[in-house]
Design a protein around this motif. Structure first.
Motif, mmCIF file in Angstrom:
data_model
loop_
_atom_site.group_PDB
_atom_site.id
_atom_site.type_symbol
_atom_site.label_atom_id
_atom_site.label_comp_id
_atom_site.label_asym_id
_atom_site.label_seq_id
_atom_site.Cartn_x
_atom_site.Cartn_y
_atom_site.Cartn_z
ATOM 1 N N MET A 1 1.515 44.430 -41.526
ATOM 2 C CA MET A 1 1.870 42.944 -40.914
ATOM 3 C C MET A 1 0.825 41.970 -41.466
ATOM 4 O O MET A 1 -0.277 42.176 -41.489
ATOM 5 C CB MET A 1 1.782 43.042 -39.359
ATOM 6 N N ASN A 2 1.186 40.750 -41.797
ATOM 7 C CA ASN A 2 0.350 39.664 -42.369
ATOM 8 C C ASN A 2 -0.457 38.988 -41.452
ATOM 9 O O ASN A 2 0.239 38.879 -40.166
ATOM 10 C CB ASN A 2 1.094 38.611 -43.336
ATOM 11 N N PRO A 3 -1.526 38.252 -41.257
ATOM 12 C CA PRO A 3 -2.040 37.607 -40.345
ATOM 13 C C PRO A 3 -1.388 36.679 -39.507
ATOM 14 O O PRO A 3 -1.555 36.517 -38.555
ATOM 15 C CB PRO A 3 -3.472 37.099 -41.213
ATOM 16 N N GLU A 8 1.218 34.722 -34.710
ATOM 17 C CA GLU A 8 2.403 34.200 -34.145
ATOM 18 C C GLU A 8 2.791 35.018 -32.735
ATOM 19 O O GLU A 8 3.305 34.491 -31.614
ATOM 20 C CB GLU A 8 3.536 33.872 -34.808
ATOM 21 N N ILE A 9 2.787 36.393 -33.093
ATOM 22 C CA ILE A 9 3.123 37.063 -32.106
ATOM 23 C C ILE A 9 2.297 37.186 -30.559
ATOM 24 O O ILE A 9 2.725 36.872 -29.644
ATOM 25 C CB ILE A 9 3.026 38.736 -32.462
ATOM 26 N N TYR A 10 1.079 37.221 -31.080
ATOM 27 C CA TYR A 10 0.084 36.879 -29.981
ATOM 28 C C TYR A 10 0.171 35.525 -29.236
ATOM 29 O O TYR A 10 0.070 35.307 -28.076
ATOM 30 C CB TYR A 10 -1.222 37.168 -30.416
ATOM 31 N N PHE A 166 -7.903 44.102 -36.186
ATOM 32 C CA PHE A 166 -6.869 42.839 -36.637
ATOM 33 C C PHE A 166 -6.450 41.910 -35.640
ATOM 34 O O PHE A 166 -5.697 41.074 -36.205
ATOM 35 C CB PHE A 166 -5.927 43.735 -37.253
ATOM 36 N N THR A 167 -6.755 42.081 -34.346
ATOM 37 C CA THR A 167 -6.306 41.081 -33.275
ATOM 38 C C THR A 167 -7.490 39.868 -33.570
ATOM 39 O O THR A 167 -8.639 40.214 -33.525
ATOM 40 C CB THR A 167 -6.576 41.510 -32.184
ATOM 41 N N PRO A 168 -6.841 38.821 -33.795
ATOM 42 C CA PRO A 168 -7.556 37.474 -33.892
ATOM 43 C C PRO A 168 -8.548 37.260 -32.504
ATOM 44 O O PRO A 168 -8.372 37.599 -31.411
ATOM 45 C CB PRO A 168 -6.732 36.330 -34.102
ATOM 46 N N ALA A 169 -9.880 36.772 -32.886
ATOM 47 C CA ALA A 169 -10.807 36.729 -31.656
ATOM 48 C C ALA A 169 -10.426 35.927 -30.630
ATOM 49 O O ALA A 169 -10.718 36.409 -29.410
ATOM 50 C CB ALA A 169 -12.048 36.301 -32.358
ATOM 51 N N PHE A 171 -7.499 35.978 -29.055
ATOM 52 C CA PHE A 171 -6.424 36.767 -28.578
ATOM 53 C C PHE A 171 -7.200 38.103 -27.947
ATOM 54 O O PHE A 171 -6.584 38.984 -27.192
ATOM 55 C CB PHE A 171 -5.501 37.110 -29.073
ATOM 56 N N ALA A 172 -8.346 38.307 -28.313
ATOM 57 C CA ALA A 172 -9.075 39.678 -28.203
ATOM 58 C C ALA A 172 -9.123 40.246 -26.553
ATOM 59 O O ALA A 172 -8.902 41.250 -26.252
ATOM 60 C CB ALA A 172 -10.309 39.771 -28.819
ATOM 61 N N ARG A 173 -9.663 39.246 -25.716
ATOM 62 C CA ARG A 173 -9.765 39.646 -24.448
ATOM 63 C C ARG A 173 -8.522 40.050 -23.731
ATOM 64 O O ARG A 173 -8.551 40.828 -22.861
ATOM 65 C CB ARG A 173 -10.503 38.228 -23.841
ATOM 66 N N ASP A 174 -7.291 39.166 -23.895
ATOM 67 C CA ASP A 174 -6.375 39.420 -23.167
ATOM 68 C C ASP A 174 -5.126 40.218 -23.774
ATOM 69 O O ASP A 174 -3.970 40.674 -23.218
ATOM 70 C CB ASP A 174 -5.384 38.037 -22.863
ATOM 71 N N ALA A 175 -5.417 40.575 -25.186
ATOM 72 C CA ALA A 175 -4.492 41.475 -26.024
ATOM 73 C C ALA A 175 -4.159 42.627 -25.102
ATOM 74 O O ALA A 175 -2.811 43.162 -24.954
ATOM 75 C CB ALA A 175 -5.033 41.708 -27.191
ATOM 76 N N HIS A 176 -4.931 43.402 -24.593
ATOM 77 C CA HIS A 176 -4.763 44.651 -23.793
ATOM 78 C C HIS A 176 -3.649 44.329 -22.611
ATOM 79 O O HIS A 176 -2.602 45.175 -22.582
ATOM 80 C CB HIS A 176 -5.965 45.267 -23.076
ATOM 81 N N HIS A 177 -3.673 43.397 -21.944
ATOM 82 C CA HIS A 177 -2.957 43.070 -21.065
ATOM 83 C C HIS A 177 -1.506 42.594 -21.370
ATOM 84 O O HIS A 177 -0.387 43.083 -20.970
ATOM 85 C CB HIS A 177 -3.333 42.028 -19.959
ATOM 86 N N TRP A 178 -1.471 41.771 -22.480
ATOM 87 C CA TRP A 178 -0.249 41.300 -23.223
ATOM 88 C C TRP A 178 0.767 42.672 -23.383
ATOM 89 O O TRP A 178 1.989 42.615 -23.441
ATOM 90 C CB TRP A 178 -0.344 40.381 -24.157
ATOM 91 N N LEU A 179 -0.077 43.340 -24.237
ATOM 92 C CA LEU A 179 0.774 44.601 -24.720
ATOM 93 C C LEU A 179 1.002 45.314 -23.823
ATOM 94 O O LEU A 179 2.262 46.165 -24.012
ATOM 95 C CB LEU A 179 -0.182 45.217 -25.953
ATOM 96 N N ILE A 180 0.525 45.933 -22.848
ATOM 97 C CA ILE A 180 0.782 46.881 -21.954
ATOM 98 C C ILE A 180 1.951 46.220 -20.848
ATOM 99 O O ILE A 180 2.779 47.278 -20.598
ATOM 100 C CB ILE A 180 -0.489 47.273 -21.082
ATOM 101 N N LEU A 181 1.891 44.839 -20.601
ATOM 102 C CA LEU A 181 2.879 44.287 -19.801
ATOM 103 C C LEU A 181 4.261 44.147 -20.585
ATOM 104 O O LEU A 181 5.399 44.453 -20.417
ATOM 105 C CB LEU A 181 2.533 42.970 -19.233
#
Length: 212
Positions: A1-3, A8-10, A166-169, A171-181
């Protein structure tokens, strides 16, 4: 997957839920730690039902030790594996008082040395209680990361390492919650809701659910 696609996903997940957090109820790092330990192989709903009764009575290591293992079991007996979990919570309370002045340590190694706490639980506490950019890979995140292409891997550690890398900085703090939800409510195991998914056109999952 390109950056660009990853960003855009995040971005879309953030736009949908700007301030994500855990569905476990807590008011302190200690309450969160206990709730996450109790949530192993159990639902957040079942844990919240138990802690709503437990925490008004005992929400510190000292107070829980005063209940004793038998007393704690009475509050958590509706949760799976409650006998083992009661033993672990009592033991971790003893260690917190003996080695950390009753406070939850903001350190991975110290957290993982607590009974009932593995890497995933430590990641949840570090992220949710202390704001660290960690990602705790559970079954939901493992599924979403592999389906979408955000962080494919053969095991949870491989997925975690790739997501962290690979998660942009921003988005790093909230990525966990976005993905699990997202995995819990949209990218479900048996019947993903692809037609209504906000990242449908960006996801690299080949077996997307067709529109009704």
């Amino acid at each position: 997957m390109n950056p660009a696609k990853r960003r855009e996903i995040y971005t879309r997940l953030r736009d949908t839920n700007p301030a994500p957090t855990t569905e476990l109820l807590f008011d302190s790092p200690f309450e969160l730690l206990v709730a996450v330990v109790l949530s192993a192989q159990a639902t957040d709903v079942s844990v919240n039902k138990a802690t709503r009764k437990l925490y008004p009575v005992a929400n510190t290591p000292t107070a829980i030790l005063a209940l004793g293992e038998a007393g704690l079991r009475d509050y958590i007996k509706t949760i799976g594996l409650f006998n083992t979990k009661a033993k672990n919570v009592i033991a971790l309370c003893q260690i917190l008082l003996r080695e950390h002045d009753g406070e939850v340590p903001r350190d991975r190694e110290a957290l993982e040395n607590l009974p009932g706490v593995g890497r995933k639980t430590a990641n949840v506490v570090l992220n949710t209680a202390f704001g660290e950019p960690t990602i705790a890979v559970d079954t939901h995140i493992f599924r979403v990361a592999n389906r979408t292409g955000l962080g494919p891997g053969k095991n949870v550690r491989e997925v975690e390492d790739r997501l962290v890398k690979f998660t942009p900085a921003e988005f790093a703090r909230d990525a966990h919650h976005w993905l699990i939800l997202h995995g819990r409510y949209v990218c479900k195991a048996r019947a993903p809701e692809c037609p209504t998914c906000v990242i449908h056109d960006l996801c690299e999952y080949r077996q997307k659910t067709p529109p009704p």
